[in-house]
Write a protein that holds these residues in place. Structure first.
Motif, PDB file in Angstrom:
ATOM      1  N   ILE A  39       0.664  -1.218  -0.126  1.00  0.00           N
ATOM      2  CA  ILE A  39       0.036  -0.109   0.000  1.00  0.00           C
ATOM      3  C   ILE A  39       0.918   1.386  -0.083  1.00  0.00           C
ATOM      4  CG2 ILE A  39      -1.733   1.344   1.291  1.00  0.00           C
ATOM      5  CD1 ILE A  39      -2.746  -1.263   2.265  1.00  0.00           C
ATOM      6  N   THR A  40       2.007   1.364   0.843  1.00  0.00           N
ATOM      7  CA  THR A  40       2.832   2.514   0.835  1.00  0.00           C
ATOM      8  C   THR A  40       3.473   2.556  -0.365  1.00  0.00           C
ATOM      9  OG1 THR A  40       3.131   2.022   3.250  1.00  0.00           O
ATOM     10  CG2 THR A  40       5.039   3.472   1.976  1.00  0.00           C
ATOM     11  N   LYS A  41       4.126   1.530  -0.962  1.00  0.00           N
ATOM     12  CA  LYS A  41       4.631   1.547  -2.189  1.00  0.00           C
ATOM     13  C   LYS A  41       3.721   2.074  -3.441  1.00  0.00           C
ATOM     14  CE  LYS A  41       8.223  -1.376  -1.526  1.00  0.00           C
ATOM     15  NZ  LYS A  41       8.698  -2.967  -1.676  1.00  0.00           N
ATOM     16  N   ALA A  42       2.481   1.507  -3.370  1.00  0.00           N
ATOM     17  CA  ALA A  42       1.394   1.962  -4.390  1.00  0.00           C
ATOM     18  C   ALA A  42       1.093   3.404  -4.336  1.00  0.00           C
ATOM     19  CB  ALA A  42       0.213   0.961  -4.254  1.00  0.00           C
ATOM     20  N   ARG A  43       0.731   3.770  -3.069  1.00  0.00           N
ATOM     21  CA  ARG A  43       0.337   5.136  -3.098  1.00  0.00           C
ATOM     22  C   ARG A  43       1.447   6.232  -3.414  1.00  0.00           C
ATOM     23  NH1 ARG A  43      -2.341   5.350   3.220  1.00  0.00           N
ATOM     24  NH2 ARG A  43      -4.334   5.387   2.516  1.00  0.00           N
ATOM     25  N   GLU A  44       2.780   5.773  -3.163  1.00  0.00           N
ATOM     26  CA  GLU A  44       3.723   6.549  -3.568  1.00  0.00           C
ATOM     27  C   GLU A  44       3.815   6.544  -5.026  1.00  0.00           C
ATOM     28  OE1 GLU A  44       7.203   9.274  -3.846  1.00  0.00           O
ATOM     29  OE2 GLU A  44       5.623   8.790  -2.378  1.00  0.00           O
ATOM     30  N   ARG A  45       3.453   5.450  -5.769  1.00  0.00           N
ATOM     31  CA  ARG A  45       3.527   5.605  -7.194  1.00  0.00           C
ATOM     32  C   ARG A  45       2.413   6.364  -7.628  1.00  0.00           C
ATOM     33  NH1 ARG A  45       4.774   0.063  -6.692  1.00  0.00           N
ATOM     34  NH2 ARG A  45       2.344  -0.418  -6.946  1.00  0.00           N
ATOM     35  N   ALA A  46       1.197   6.225  -7.236  1.00  0.00           N
ATOM     36  CA  ALA A  46       0.081   7.206  -7.743  1.00  0.00           C
ATOM     37  C   ALA A  46       0.314   8.460  -7.413  1.00  0.00           C
ATOM     38  CB  ALA A  46      -1.277   6.740  -6.754  1.00  0.00           C
ATOM     39  N   ARG A  47       1.139   8.816  -6.390  1.00  0.00           N
ATOM     40  CA  ARG A  47       1.413  10.311  -6.166  1.00  0.00           C
ATOM     41  C   ARG A  47       2.390  10.606  -7.132  1.00  0.00           C
ATOM     42  NH1 ARG A  47       5.160  13.304  -5.027  1.00  0.00           N
ATOM     43  NH2 ARG A  47       6.761  11.593  -4.520  1.00  0.00           N
ATOM     44  N   GLN A  48       3.354   9.987  -7.423  1.00  0.00           N
ATOM     45  CA  GLN A  48       4.368  10.420  -8.751  1.00  0.00           C
ATOM     46  C   GLN A  48       3.404  10.550  -9.857  1.00  0.00           C
ATOM     47  OE1 GLN A  48       7.280   7.463  -8.406  1.00  0.00           O
ATOM     48  NE2 GLN A  48       8.639   8.288  -6.555  1.00  0.00           N
ATOM     49  N   ASN A  49       2.637   9.593 -10.287  1.00  0.00           N
ATOM     50  CA  ASN A  49       1.711   9.516 -11.664  1.00  0.00           C
ATOM     51  C   ASN A  49       0.911  10.883 -11.461  1.00  0.00           C
ATOM     52  OD1 ASN A  49       3.004   7.319 -12.226  1.00  0.00           O
ATOM     53  ND2 ASN A  49       1.453   6.124 -11.674  1.00  0.00           N
ATOM     54  N   GLU A  50       0.421  11.082 -10.413  1.00  0.00           N
ATOM     55  CA  GLU A  50      -0.389  12.493 -10.401  1.00  0.00           C
ATOM     56  C   GLU A  50       0.159  13.673 -10.702  1.00  0.00           C
ATOM     57  OE1 GLU A  50      -4.307  14.026 -10.395  1.00  0.00           O
ATOM     58  OE2 GLU A  50      -3.675  12.286 -10.550  1.00  0.00           O
ATOM     59  N   LYS A  52       3.161  13.923 -12.446  1.00  0.00           N
ATOM     60  CA  LYS A  52       3.522  13.766 -13.852  1.00  0.00           C
ATOM     61  C   LYS A  52       2.260  14.474 -14.397  1.00  0.00           C
ATOM     62  CE  LYS A  52       6.749  10.140 -14.505  1.00  0.00           C
ATOM     63  NZ  LYS A  52       7.108   8.862 -14.854  1.00  0.00           N
ATOM     64  N   ARG A  53       1.058  13.792 -14.273  1.00  0.00           N
ATOM     65  CA  ARG A  53      -0.012  14.047 -14.834  1.00  0.00           C
ATOM     66  C   ARG A  53      -0.253  15.809 -14.635  1.00  0.00           C
ATOM     67  NH1 ARG A  53      -5.584  14.163 -13.902  1.00  0.00           N
ATOM     68  NH2 ARG A  53      -6.906  13.088 -15.729  1.00  0.00           N
ATOM     69  N   ASN A  54      -0.367  16.183 -13.537  1.00  0.00           N
ATOM     70  CA  ASN A  54      -0.455  17.690 -13.716  1.00  0.00           C
ATOM     71  C   ASN A  54       0.762  18.413 -14.017  1.00  0.00           C
ATOM     72  OD1 ASN A  54      -2.818  17.074 -11.733  1.00  0.00           O
ATOM     73  ND2 ASN A  54      -1.561  17.119  -9.781  1.00  0.00           N
ATOM     74  N   GLY A  55       1.959  17.978 -14.008  1.00  0.00           N
ATOM     75  CA  GLY A  55       2.819  18.554 -14.559  1.00  0.00           C
ATOM     76  C   GLY A  55       2.561  18.714 -16.138  1.00  0.00           C
ATOM     77  N   PHE A  56       2.039  17.770 -16.852  1.00  0.00           N
ATOM     78  CA  PHE A  56       1.793  17.761 -18.268  1.00  0.00           C
ATOM     79  C   PHE A  56       0.403  18.635 -18.318  1.00  0.00           C
ATOM     80  CE2 PHE A  56      -1.332  16.228 -21.513  1.00  0.00           C
ATOM     81  CZ  PHE A  56      -0.619  16.053 -22.615  1.00  0.00           C
ATOM     82  N   TYR A  57      -0.407  18.531 -17.658  1.00  0.00           N
ATOM     83  CA  TYR A  57      -1.612  19.536 -17.975  1.00  0.00           C
ATOM     84  C   TYR A  57      -1.279  21.036 -17.577  1.00  0.00           C
ATOM     85  CZ  TYR A  57      -4.580  15.456 -18.841  1.00  0.00           C
ATOM     86  OH  TYR A  57      -5.187  14.508 -19.465  1.00  0.00           O
ATOM     87  N   ALA A 167       0.410   5.153 -28.510  1.00  0.00           N
ATOM     88  CA  ALA A 167       1.660   5.046 -27.718  1.00  0.00           C
ATOM     89  C   ALA A 167       2.278   6.444 -27.648  1.00  0.00           C
ATOM     90  CB  ALA A 167       2.590   4.043 -28.409  1.00  0.00           C
ATOM     91  N   THR A 168       2.392   7.199 -28.623  1.00  0.00           N
ATOM     92  CA  THR A 168       3.047   8.546 -28.567  1.00  0.00           C
ATOM     93  C   THR A 168       2.358   9.361 -27.487  1.00  0.00           C
ATOM     94  OG1 THR A 168       3.553   8.391 -30.775  1.00  0.00           O
ATOM     95  CG2 THR A 168       3.634  10.325 -29.842  1.00  0.00           C
ATOM     96  N   ILE A 169       0.950   9.227 -27.464  1.00  0.00           N
ATOM     97  CA  ILE A 169       0.211  10.128 -26.368  1.00  0.00           C
ATOM     98  C   ILE A 169       0.748   9.612 -24.871  1.00  0.00           C
ATOM     99  CG2 ILE A 169      -2.116  10.588 -25.360  1.00  0.00           C
ATOM    100  CD1 ILE A 169      -2.883  10.021 -28.300  1.00  0.00           C
ATOM    101  N   LYS A 170       0.730   8.455 -24.774  1.00  0.00           N
ATOM    102  CA  LYS A 170       1.206   8.209 -23.316  1.00  0.00           C
ATOM    103  C   LYS A 170       2.840   8.447 -23.043  1.00  0.00           C
ATOM    104  CE  LYS A 170      -1.746   3.958 -23.045  1.00  0.00           C
ATOM    105  NZ  LYS A 170      -1.550   2.294 -22.903  1.00  0.00           N
ATOM    106  N   LYS A 171       3.643   8.483 -24.201  1.00  0.00           N
ATOM    107  CA  LYS A 171       5.053   8.813 -24.047  1.00  0.00           C
ATOM    108  C   LYS A 171       4.974  10.484 -23.496  1.00  0.00           C
ATOM    109  CE  LYS A 171       7.498   5.702 -26.935  1.00  0.00           C
ATOM    110  NZ  LYS A 171       8.015   5.365 -28.162  1.00  0.00           N
ATOM    111  N   VAL A 172       4.498  11.219 -24.249  1.00  0.00           N
ATOM    112  CA  VAL A 172       4.445  12.690 -24.315  1.00  0.00           C
ATOM    113  C   VAL A 172       3.789  12.880 -22.935  1.00  0.00           C
ATOM    114  CG1 VAL A 172       2.854  14.700 -25.089  1.00  0.00           C
ATOM    115  CG2 VAL A 172       4.110  13.053 -26.674  1.00  0.00           C
ATOM    116  N   MET A 173       2.732  12.218 -22.373  1.00  0.00           N
ATOM    117  CA  MET A 173       2.211  12.747 -21.036  1.00  0.00           C
ATOM    118  C   MET A 173       3.127  12.248 -19.984  1.00  0.00           C
ATOM    119  SD  MET A 173      -1.797  11.649 -21.508  1.00  0.00           S
ATOM    120  CE  MET A 173      -2.099  12.397 -19.723  1.00  0.00           C
ATOM    121  N   ASN A 174       3.993  11.318 -20.126  1.00  0.00           N
ATOM    122  CA  ASN A 174       4.885  10.905 -19.089  1.00  0.00           C
ATOM    123  C   ASN A 174       6.345  11.636 -19.197  1.00  0.00           C
ATOM    124  OD1 ASN A 174       3.006   9.208 -17.715  1.00  0.00           O
ATOM    125  ND2 ASN A 174       3.192   7.656 -19.213  1.00  0.00           N
ATOM    126  N   ARG A 175       6.577  12.452 -20.136  1.00  0.00           N
ATOM    127  CA  ARG A 175       7.721  13.108 -19.999  1.00  0.00           C
ATOM    128  C   ARG A 175       8.065  13.984 -18.791  1.00  0.00           C
ATOM    129  NH1 ARG A 175       7.873  15.172 -26.068  1.00  0.00           N
ATOM    130  NH2 ARG A 175       8.134  13.306 -27.127  1.00  0.00           N
TER     131      ARG A 175
END
Length: 175
Positions: A39-50, A52-57, A167-175
């Motif tokens: 749970i701790t690791k998954a929450r950290e991954r979720a935080r990092q993904n969020e 990245k996502r916010n950084g993209f938008y 695939a390109t959209i996913k790459k662009v979003m995760n930069r």
């Protein structure tokens, strides 16, 4: 109804547990405690993904009405000709209303019965050929509402590069 205990972490870091009806609350709590490290690791991954996502938008400022209107105008200059081209190719009357909004959950939505297609202003953050893929995707929904084999056959026919665009959209979003 679920057959086994399972854990998921929501975007907001919230723990979501699915359990069969016969499993007691204490069994569920033990299950959660036994998976505390995961749970701790998954929450950290979720935080990092969020993050990245916010950084993209955040790359496209859409805080004021003027910013949204300017973005809608720019996006319409790209989408309208694509819409007309593919509507003609697909045999669709090019009279649907194109609507632009600052949605982050979907790139587009098609409402054939209402005669409306909605596009996210954040498409401006993508390469133009990926925007083209989204336009074709939404037009395919005029014929097929779900994402079944018939839908993807239409995508293959009208925009064969759709998998590469995804695939390109996913790459662009995760930069």
């Amino acid at each position: 109804m679920t057959r086994r205990l399972s854990l998921r972490i929501g975007r907001d870091g919230e723990i979501r547990v699915s359990a069969p009806l016969f499993v007691s609350r204490s069994q569920i709590m033990k299950f959660v405690e036994a998976n505390a490290e995961w749970i701790t690791k998954a929450r950290e991954r979720a935080r990092q993904n969020e993050e990245k996502r916010n950084g993209f938008y955040d790359k496209l400022p859409l805080k004021t009405k003027q910013e949204k209107m300017a973005a809608a105008s720019r996006l319409d200059e790209i989408i309208s000709p694509l819409y007309e081209k593919y509507a003609r190719e697909m045999g669709i009357a090019a009279d649907m209303q194109l609507v632009y909004s600052a949605t982050k959950s979907k790139w587009g939505s098609c409402y054939p019965k209402r005669g409306k297609i909605q596009f996210s202003l954040y498409l401006l953050l993508l390469p133009e050929w990926c925007i083209e893929s989204v336009v074709v995707h939404e037009l395919c929904h005029v014929f097929e509402l779900n994402h079944g084999p018939r839908f993807y056959a239409l995508m293959d026919r009208f925009f064969p590069r759709w998998k590469a665009a995804r695939a390109t959209i996913k790459k662009v979003m995760n930069r």
